[in-house]
Design a protein around this motif. Structure first.
Motif, PDB file in Angstrom:
ATOM      1  N   GLU A  48      18.940  41.389 -13.980  1.00 40.09           N
ATOM      2  CA  GLU A  48      17.787  42.067 -13.380  1.00 40.09           C
ATOM      3  C   GLU A  48      17.616  43.407 -14.095  1.00 40.09           C
ATOM      4  O   GLU A  48      18.177  44.425 -13.676  1.00 40.09           O
ATOM      5  CB  GLU A  48      17.990  42.268 -11.880  1.00 40.09           C
ATOM      6  N   PRO A  49      16.884  43.411 -15.202  1.00 46.57           N
ATOM      7  CA  PRO A  49      16.739  44.668 -15.962  1.00 46.57           C
ATOM      8  C   PRO A  49      15.990  45.721 -15.168  1.00 46.57           C
ATOM      9  O   PRO A  49      15.167  45.418 -14.290  1.00 46.57           O
ATOM     10  CB  PRO A  49      15.948  44.221 -17.197  1.00 46.57           C
ATOM     11  N   ALA A  50      16.302  46.963 -15.472  1.00 46.38           N
ATOM     12  CA  ALA A  50      15.619  48.067 -14.791  1.00 46.38           C
ATOM     13  C   ALA A  50      14.142  48.114 -15.153  1.00 46.38           C
ATOM     14  O   ALA A  50      13.304  48.527 -14.348  1.00 46.38           O
ATOM     15  CB  ALA A  50      16.291  49.387 -15.140  1.00 46.38           C
ATOM     16  N   HIS A  51      13.810  47.688 -16.363  1.00 43.37           N
ATOM     17  CA  HIS A  51      12.413  47.599 -16.790  1.00 43.37           C
ATOM     18  C   HIS A  51      12.330  46.482 -17.809  1.00 43.37           C
ATOM     19  O   HIS A  51      13.338  46.032 -18.366  1.00 43.37           O
ATOM     20  CB  HIS A  51      11.913  48.927 -17.364  1.00 43.37           C
ATOM     21  N   ALA A  56      11.052  52.017 -20.782  1.00 41.06           N
ATOM     22  CA  ALA A  56      10.374  51.917 -19.492  1.00 41.06           C
ATOM     23  C   ALA A  56       8.889  52.219 -19.658  1.00 41.06           C
ATOM     24  O   ALA A  56       8.504  53.126 -20.398  1.00 41.06           O
ATOM     25  CB  ALA A  56      11.000  52.879 -18.493  1.00 41.06           C
ATOM     26  N   GLN A  57       8.067  51.416 -18.967  1.00 36.68           N
ATOM     27  CA  GLN A  57       6.640  51.660 -19.071  1.00 36.68           C
ATOM     28  C   GLN A  57       6.282  52.927 -18.306  1.00 36.68           C
ATOM     29  O   GLN A  57       6.908  53.264 -17.303  1.00 36.68           O
ATOM     30  CB  GLN A  57       5.842  50.468 -18.508  1.00 36.68           C
ATOM     31  N   PRO A  58       5.284  53.660 -18.796  1.00 39.20           N
ATOM     32  CA  PRO A  58       4.872  54.881 -18.081  1.00 39.20           C
ATOM     33  C   PRO A  58       4.180  54.534 -16.770  1.00 39.20           C
ATOM     34  O   PRO A  58       3.878  53.374 -16.482  1.00 39.20           O
ATOM     35  CB  PRO A  58       3.914  55.533 -19.080  1.00 39.20           C
ATOM     36  N   ALA A  59       3.937  55.543 -15.981  1.00 38.17           N
ATOM     37  CA  ALA A  59       3.244  55.320 -14.711  1.00 38.17           C
ATOM     38  C   ALA A  59       1.803  54.898 -14.935  1.00 38.17           C
ATOM     39  O   ALA A  59       1.232  54.180 -14.113  1.00 38.17           O
ATOM     40  CB  ALA A  59       3.291  56.588 -13.857  1.00 38.17           C
ATOM     41  N   VAL A 303       2.867  45.450 -11.294  1.00 37.75           N
ATOM     42  CA  VAL A 303       4.047  45.170 -12.119  1.00 37.75           C
ATOM     43  C   VAL A 303       5.122  44.641 -11.179  1.00 37.75           C
ATOM     44  O   VAL A 303       5.808  45.413 -10.491  1.00 37.75           O
ATOM     45  CB  VAL A 303       4.529  46.418 -12.876  1.00 37.75           C
ATOM     46  N   VAL A 304       5.247  43.331 -11.103  1.00 38.93           N
ATOM     47  CA  VAL A 304       6.228  42.706 -10.226  1.00 38.93           C
ATOM     48  C   VAL A 304       7.624  42.996 -10.763  1.00 38.93           C
ATOM     49  O   VAL A 304       7.875  42.909 -11.970  1.00 38.93           O
ATOM     50  CB  VAL A 304       5.984  41.182 -10.154  1.00 38.93           C
ATOM     51  N   VAL A 305       8.545  43.366  -9.874  1.00 37.13           N
ATOM     52  CA  VAL A 305       9.912  43.647 -10.312  1.00 37.13           C
ATOM     53  C   VAL A 305      10.542  42.353 -10.822  1.00 37.13           C
ATOM     54  O   VAL A 305      10.175  41.254 -10.397  1.00 37.13           O
ATOM     55  CB  VAL A 305      10.743  44.244  -9.162  1.00 37.13           C
ATOM     56  N   PRO A 306      11.489  42.435 -11.760  1.00 34.48           N
ATOM     57  CA  PRO A 306      12.042  41.217 -12.369  1.00 34.48           C
ATOM     58  C   PRO A 306      12.599  40.215 -11.368  1.00 34.48           C
ATOM     59  O   PRO A 306      12.431  39.005 -11.534  1.00 34.48           O
ATOM     60  CB  PRO A 306      13.138  41.770 -13.293  1.00 34.48           C
ATOM     61  N   SER A 307      13.266  40.675 -10.310  1.00 35.68           N
ATOM     62  CA  SER A 307      13.828  39.733  -9.344  1.00 35.68           C
ATOM     63  C   SER A 307      12.731  38.977  -8.605  1.00 35.68           C
ATOM     64  O   SER A 307      12.882  37.792  -8.298  1.00 35.68           O
ATOM     65  CB  SER A 307      14.709  40.476  -8.340  1.00 35.68           C
ATOM     66  N   ALA A 308      11.613  39.632  -8.323  1.00 35.41           N
ATOM     67  CA  ALA A 308      10.510  38.965  -7.638  1.00 35.41           C
ATOM     68  C   ALA A 308       9.705  38.076  -8.572  1.00 35.41           C
ATOM     69  O   ALA A 308       9.027  37.157  -8.117  1.00 35.41           O
ATOM     70  CB  ALA A 308       9.580  40.007  -7.000  1.00 35.41           C
ATOM     71  N   ARG A 413       2.960  42.164 -22.675  1.00 33.08           N
ATOM     72  CA  ARG A 413       1.650  42.508 -22.095  1.00 33.08           C
ATOM     73  C   ARG A 413       1.597  43.970 -21.679  1.00 33.08           C
ATOM     74  O   ARG A 413       0.568  44.647 -21.845  1.00 33.08           O
ATOM     75  CB  ARG A 413       1.364  41.612 -20.889  1.00 33.08           C
ATOM     76  N   LEU A 414       2.683  44.495 -21.114  1.00 32.80           N
ATOM     77  CA  LEU A 414       2.691  45.900 -20.711  1.00 32.80           C
ATOM     78  C   LEU A 414       2.551  46.816 -21.929  1.00 32.80           C
ATOM     79  O   LEU A 414       1.786  47.787 -21.905  1.00 32.80           O
ATOM     80  CB  LEU A 414       3.992  46.207 -19.969  1.00 32.80           C
ATOM     81  N   ALA A 415       3.305  46.502 -22.988  1.00 35.54           N
ATOM     82  CA  ALA A 415       3.197  47.319 -24.200  1.00 35.54           C
ATOM     83  C   ALA A 415       1.806  47.226 -24.806  1.00 35.54           C
ATOM     84  O   ALA A 415       1.271  48.220 -25.330  1.00 35.54           O
ATOM     85  CB  ALA A 415       4.257  46.876 -25.211  1.00 35.54           C
ATOM     86  N   ALA A 416       1.203  46.032 -24.734  1.00 30.50           N
ATOM     87  CA  ALA A 416      -0.132  45.860 -25.305  1.00 30.50           C
ATOM     88  C   ALA A 416      -1.146  46.753 -24.594  1.00 30.50           C
ATOM     89  O   ALA A 416      -2.023  47.352 -25.242  1.00 30.50           O
ATOM     90  CB  ALA A 416      -0.558  44.395 -25.211  1.00 30.50           C
ATOM     91  N   LEU A 417      -1.052  46.860 -23.259  1.00 34.71           N
ATOM     92  CA  LEU A 417      -2.008  47.703 -22.532  1.00 34.71           C
ATOM     93  C   LEU A 417      -1.837  49.174 -22.915  1.00 34.71           C
ATOM     94  O   LEU A 417      -2.833  49.910 -23.017  1.00 34.71           O
ATOM     95  CB  LEU A 417      -1.820  47.516 -21.027  1.00 34.71           C
ATOM     96  N   GLU A 418      -0.598  49.610 -23.088  1.00 32.54           N
ATOM     97  CA  GLU A 418      -0.385  51.000 -23.517  1.00 32.54           C
ATOM     98  C   GLU A 418      -1.026  51.246 -24.877  1.00 32.54           C
ATOM     99  O   GLU A 418      -1.747  52.230 -25.085  1.00 32.54           O
ATOM    100  CB  GLU A 418       1.115  51.297 -23.592  1.00 32.54           C
ATOM    101  N   HIS A 419      -0.765  50.339 -25.818  1.00 34.08           N
ATOM    102  CA  HIS A 419      -1.288  50.526 -27.172  1.00 34.08           C
ATOM    103  C   HIS A 419      -2.801  50.337 -27.224  1.00 34.08           C
ATOM    104  O   HIS A 419      -3.489  51.016 -28.008  1.00 34.08           O
ATOM    105  CB  HIS A 419      -0.595  49.561 -28.124  1.00 34.08           C
TER     106      HIS A 419
END
Length: 512
Positions: A48-51, A56-59, A303-308, A413-419
């Motif tokens: 269960e990674p922290a991010h 870690a993705q920004p807010a 952003v669903v947490v990894p466990s969920a 996908r998260l990194a793509a939205l930032e970029h």
């Protein structure tokens, strides 16, 4: 008084309450051992990674075109996320595709067929089978010599009811049914995944076509400006005010821009044709393009947490169902090596004529039991069990890979939205600056300070910058749709509840 031998025999065969309890305990032990024959089917422990990503993705992303998308960590997935784009036309396209797509309809019918097959197997394997048999025969057989005739001819009529039941003492039948039920559940999860993928494909195709339409419009304006610039240089060259090199450069620039149009038009046509087929239409009935400027970018993304995420992604749930099926296969292969007991009974009438068959005479009955214990099958049963264990290990590894791929998908996908936000912000600044240059150059032309071709050149620079802005805006809209798709669906959604209810109903035996 001395007891007779028959009385002793009858008394020794009688079942006492203590012996019944002992037998029941033995059966419970056998059932418990049958349950323990499989690995259990529990999914392996996953990290269960922290991010999700390497960082870690920004807010939230940077603000681009006035919108900074917020990453809401721990939020539930959005069931109908495409409605957040604020386009009734887009909502209608998704609804039409979900209702009319042939591939989705085929998957739905295949799922219903699998559920009916499960009902049939559960009913036939867990309940007794009752069949009615009718026989009408005319026999012709050689006669014994002592009868004085060389042949006998007679009719035989019979009608009976046959009952068969196999006791599932070691759980082979139950485990086979469990495996089939798990595979039906896996197919149900795959159907949900296909349904969500269809919605995402419709959205991205419609967004892509709208983006290409805007790019084509801007490119056509650039081509018109380039052609006008080439015509102007041609006139200046005829007057001796421009060199031949200037003319060739202007013509080359116009031709180079015009060469971009066929490729853009082909991409748009391919997307529109694909979109029409996704909607269940023929390509000639492709829907009109959406207005890119009218689409609203969702400001908040969950952003669903990894466990969920393990509970929200249908592909992970399908891999978990495959693991349960493989575990049940191991137990069933083990149970096949133990005895099976079958009871059968026949009750009916028979006679040599129809009147005899329907009379009180000719009644027949049969009651029997059979026990089968595999002794030697050439090593097939052990090999089947070893194969089932290998298949379980393969399903276990496949589950791990599916979870890791899901984590990778979300991280990408998260990194793509930032970029995307950073690229769109830079492109927007460039377009805004180029437009300012064009406005100032146009104002100076009206004052007679610069020639008109300078205005045309500044407008070309502005529209080139605008072309990049359109492309990055379309990419940001599409990547947002991909992130919503990667988050899966809420485990308690109506669709998931209905799917689980249908799966539970599929394990209930049906009467013929």
């Amino acid at each position: 008084m001395k007891e007779s031998a028959p009385m002793k025999t009858r008394r020794s065969l009688a079942w006492s309450p203590a012996s019944l309890r002992t037998g029941a305990a033995a059966l419970c032990t056998l059932f418990a051992s049958a349950c323990a024959w499989g690995p259990g089917g529990a999914p392996p422990a996953m990290p269960e990674p922290a991010h999700y990503g390497a960082q870690a993705q920004p807010a939230q992303t940077v603000a681009a075109q006035g919108v900074a998308q917020q990453f809401v960590t721990g939020a539930q997935p959005v069931p109908q996320w495409w409605t957040l784009y604020g386009s009734p036309e887009l909502d209608a396209l998704v609804d039409e595709g979900l209702a009319n797509n042939p591939n989705l309809a085929s998957a739905d019918h295949s799922l219903q067929a699998a559920r009916e097959q499960l009902r049939g197997q559960v009913g036939s394997s867990m309940l007794p089978t009752v069949d009615a048999l009718g026989v009408a025969q005319r026999q012709h057989v050689p006669a014994p010599p002592q009868l004085g005739v060389d042949k006998l001819q007679y009719d035989v009529f019979a009608g009976l009811v046959r009952v068969n039941y196999t006791f599932d003492i070691f759980g082979a039948t139950r485990l086979n049914n469990t495996a089939l039920a798990a595979r039906v559940n896996m197919q149900a999860f795959e159907y949900e995944a296909a349904r969500r993928a269809l919605a995402a494909n419709i959205v991205t195709s419609a967004l892509g076509a709208a983006t290409l339409r805007a790019q084509i419009d801007t490119t056509e304006q650039l081509v018109a400006l380039a052609n006008a610039q080439a015509d102007d240089v041609q006139k200046r060259y005829a007057l001796g005010a421009a060199s031949h090199t200037d003319l060739l450069n202007a013509q080359q620039s116009a031709a180079s821009l015009a060469a971009n149009l066929p490729g853009l038009r082909q991409q748009r046509s391919a997307l529109r044709h694909a979109l029409a087929v996704l909607l269940g239409r023929t390509p000639d009935a492709a829907p009109p393009d959406l207005d890119l400027a009218s689409l609203t970018l969702p400001a908040q993304v969950p952003v669903v947490v990894p466990s969920a995420l393990l509970e929200s992604r249908p592909d992970i749930q399908a891999a978990g169902a495959a693991l349960i099926a493989a575990s049940a296969d191991v137990g069933a292969a083990t149970a096949q090596m133990f005895p099976s007991i079958t009871l059968s009974a026949d009750l009916g009438k028979a006679g040599f004529s129809w009147p005899m068959l329907t009379s009180g005479a000719g009644a027949l009955w049969m009651l029997g039991a059979s026990l089968t214990q595999p002794l030697f099958h050439g090593g097939a049963l052990l090999a089947q069990r070893r194969a089932a264990l290998q298949s379980y290990d393969a399903a276990n590894a496949s589950y791990k890979q599916t979870v890791l791929a899901a984590f990778q998908d979300v991280a990408t996908r998260l990194a793509a939205l930032e970029h995307d936000a950073e690229a769109l912000d830079a492109a927007g600044t460039s377009a805004q600056t180029a437009q300012g240059v064009f406005d100032e150059t146009n104002a100076r032309y009206k004052l007679g300070a610069v020639p008109y071709y300078a205005v045309r050149q500044s407008e070309q620079q502005w529209r080139n910058a605008r072309l990049d802005e359109i492309r990055y805006r379309g990419t940001r809209l599409s990547d947002t749709a991909a992130l919503f798709q990667a988050m899966g669906q809420p485990p308690t959604s109506a669709g998931a509840s209905a799917s689980n209810a249908r799966a539970r109903a599929a394990t209930t035996p049906a009467r013929d």
